[in-house]
Design a protein around this motif. Structure first.
Motif, mmCIF file in Angstrom:
data_model
loop_
_atom_site.group_PDB
_atom_site.id
_atom_site.type_symbol
_atom_site.label_atom_id
_atom_site.label_comp_id
_atom_site.label_asym_id
_atom_site.label_seq_id
_atom_site.Cartn_x
_atom_site.Cartn_y
_atom_site.Cartn_z
ATOM 1 N N TYR A 1 -3.975 -8.968 -7.428
ATOM 2 C CA TYR A 1 -4.792 -7.804 -7.758
ATOM 3 C C TYR A 1 -3.937 -6.567 -7.554
ATOM 4 N N ILE A 2 -3.987 -5.636 -8.501
ATOM 5 C CA ILE A 2 -3.242 -4.386 -8.358
ATOM 6 C C ILE A 2 -4.141 -3.222 -8.773
ATOM 7 N N TYR A 3 -4.025 -2.140 -8.025
ATOM 8 C CA TYR A 3 -4.832 -0.944 -8.242
ATOM 9 C C TYR A 3 -3.916 0.263 -8.176
ATOM 10 N N VAL A 4 -4.102 1.204 -9.106
ATOM 11 C CA VAL A 4 -3.326 2.446 -9.101
ATOM 12 C C VAL A 4 -4.269 3.609 -9.408
ATOM 13 N N LYS A 5 -4.075 4.693 -8.659
ATOM 14 C CA LYS A 5 -4.875 5.899 -8.887
ATOM 15 C C LYS A 5 -3.964 7.102 -8.725
ATOM 16 N N ARG A 6 -4.074 8.013 -9.683
ATOM 17 C CA ARG A 6 -3.325 9.271 -9.621
ATOM 18 C C ARG A 6 -4.197 10.340 -10.266
ATOM 19 N N GLY A 7 -4.716 11.251 -9.472
ATOM 20 C CA GLY A 7 -5.588 12.298 -9.992
ATOM 21 C C GLY A 7 -6.834 11.705 -10.621
ATOM 22 N N LEU A 8 -7.067 12.012 -11.888
ATOM 23 C CA LEU A 8 -8.255 11.520 -12.590
ATOM 24 C C LEU A 8 -8.024 10.180 -13.278
ATOM 25 N N PHE A 9 -6.820 9.639 -13.154
ATOM 26 C CA PHE A 9 -6.485 8.343 -13.754
ATOM 27 C C PHE A 9 -6.656 7.250 -12.701
ATOM 28 N N GLU A 10 -7.239 6.127 -13.147
ATOM 29 C CA GLU A 10 -7.459 4.998 -12.253
ATOM 30 C C GLU A 10 -7.368 3.717 -13.069
ATOM 31 N N LEU B 1 0.869 -1.175 0.000
ATOM 32 C CA LEU B 1 0.000 0.000 0.000
ATOM 33 C C LEU B 1 0.908 1.227 0.000
ATOM 34 N N ILE B 2 0.793 2.012 -1.066
ATOM 35 C CA ILE B 2 1.580 3.234 -1.200
ATOM 36 C C ILE B 2 0.613 4.396 -1.343
ATOM 37 N N LEU C 1 -0.784 9.841 -5.223
ATOM 38 C CA LEU C 1 -0.647 8.517 -5.844
ATOM 39 C C LEU C 1 -1.072 7.460 -4.835
ATOM 40 N N VAL C 2 -1.915 6.530 -5.294
ATOM 41 C CA VAL C 2 -2.324 5.398 -4.464
ATOM 42 C C VAL C 2 -2.043 4.124 -5.250
ATOM 43 N N VAL C 3 -1.292 3.215 -4.640
ATOM 44 C CA VAL C 3 -1.014 1.905 -5.236
ATOM 45 C C VAL C 3 -1.353 0.846 -4.202
ATOM 46 N N LYS C 4 -2.177 -0.122 -4.611
ATOM 47 C CA LYS C 4 -2.527 -1.240 -3.737
ATOM 48 C C LYS C 4 -2.252 -2.528 -4.484
ATOM 49 N N LYS C 5 -1.586 -3.445 -3.817
ATOM 50 C CA LYS C 5 -1.363 -4.776 -4.386
ATOM 51 C C LYS C 5 -1.796 -5.791 -3.350
ATOM 52 N N SER C 6 -2.567 -6.774 -3.800
ATOM 53 C CA SER C 6 -3.025 -7.843 -2.928
ATOM 54 C C SER C 6 -2.755 -9.185 -3.584
ATOM 55 N N VAL C 7 -2.512 -10.167 -2.748
ATOM 56 C CA VAL C 7 -2.369 -11.544 -3.225
ATOM 57 C C VAL C 7 -3.638 -12.282 -2.839
ATOM 58 N N ILE C 8 -4.199 -12.997 -3.784
ATOM 59 C CA ILE C 8 -5.409 -13.774 -3.546
ATOM 60 C C ILE C 8 -4.980 -15.204 -3.234
ATOM 61 N N GLU C 9 -5.390 -15.686 -2.058
ATOM 62 C CA GLU C 9 -5.008 -17.029 -1.633
ATOM 63 C C GLU C 9 -6.235 -17.916 -1.515
ATOM 64 N N ARG C 10 -6.045 -19.175 -1.846
ATOM 65 C CA ARG C 10 -7.075 -20.184 -1.672
ATOM 66 C C ARG C 10 -6.434 -21.345 -0.926
ATOM 67 N N GLY C 11 -6.958 -21.651 0.223
ATOM 68 C CA GLY C 11 -6.420 -22.764 0.996
ATOM 69 C C GLY C 11 -4.983 -22.529 1.437
ATOM 70 N N GLY C 12 -4.597 -21.271 1.602
ATOM 71 C CA GLY C 12 -3.262 -20.950 2.079
ATOM 72 C C GLY C 12 -2.196 -20.803 1.014
ATOM 73 N N SER C 13 -2.545 -21.052 -0.250
ATOM 74 C CA SER C 13 -1.536 -20.888 -1.306
ATOM 75 C C SER C 13 -1.989 -19.787 -2.276
#
Length: 138
Positions: A44-53, A21-22, A27-39
């Motif tokens: 998923y990645i998200y970025v936002k800067r001003g009017l850009f998303e 999370l930045i 500027l906003v940057v989010k990265k997540s890892v999706i896990e199923r059963g622990g693996s």
């Protein structure tokens, strides 16, 4: 007399674990890892800067980008099966490429998004590759 059948069910939980999370100067940057059963099974990645998303979801198991959305001024283009749902202005694709290019240093989803965006830029020419009228006569 009651005879019951014992049914065993195995619940496999899918969870999204925040990894990055930045937030800095708009500027906003989010990265997540999706896990199923622990693996890990996705990213998923998200970025936002001003009017850009922009956001992208990547399947680590199959190596497939299954969702990409890029927005500017409230107008969004969404890619399904590698093709956008509407024509993408070249300036928007280049802006998204610039952001995902930086994020590609630590994100599989960003690398896959760059491939899709580069392909979209290649298709943004008003001339078809099968249309040879734009070639100079020899």
């Amino acid at each position: 007399m009651y005879i019951g059948i014992l049914a065993l069910t195995v619940d496999v939980y899918v969870s999204e674990i925040p990894v990055v999370l930045i937030r800095r100067r708009g500027l906003v940057v989010k990265k997540s890892v999706i896990e199923r059963g622990g693996s890990p099974v996705g990213e998923y990645i998200y970025v936002k800067r001003g009017l850009f998303e922009a956001e992208a979801e990547y399947d680590l198991e199959d190596g497939v980008l299954y969702y990409l959305q890029v927005c500017w001024l409230g107008t969004c283009a969404v890619w399904y099966d590698g093709e956008p749902d509407r024509p993408v202005p070249p300036h928007l694709a280049r802006r998204a490429l610039a952001y995902f290019g930086e994020l590609a240093k630590f994100s599989h989803a960003a690398v896959a998004a760059m491939r899709v965006l580069t392909s979209s830029l290649g298709h943004s020419s008003p001339l078809s590759t099968s249309d040879l009228t734009h070639r100079q006569p020899q």
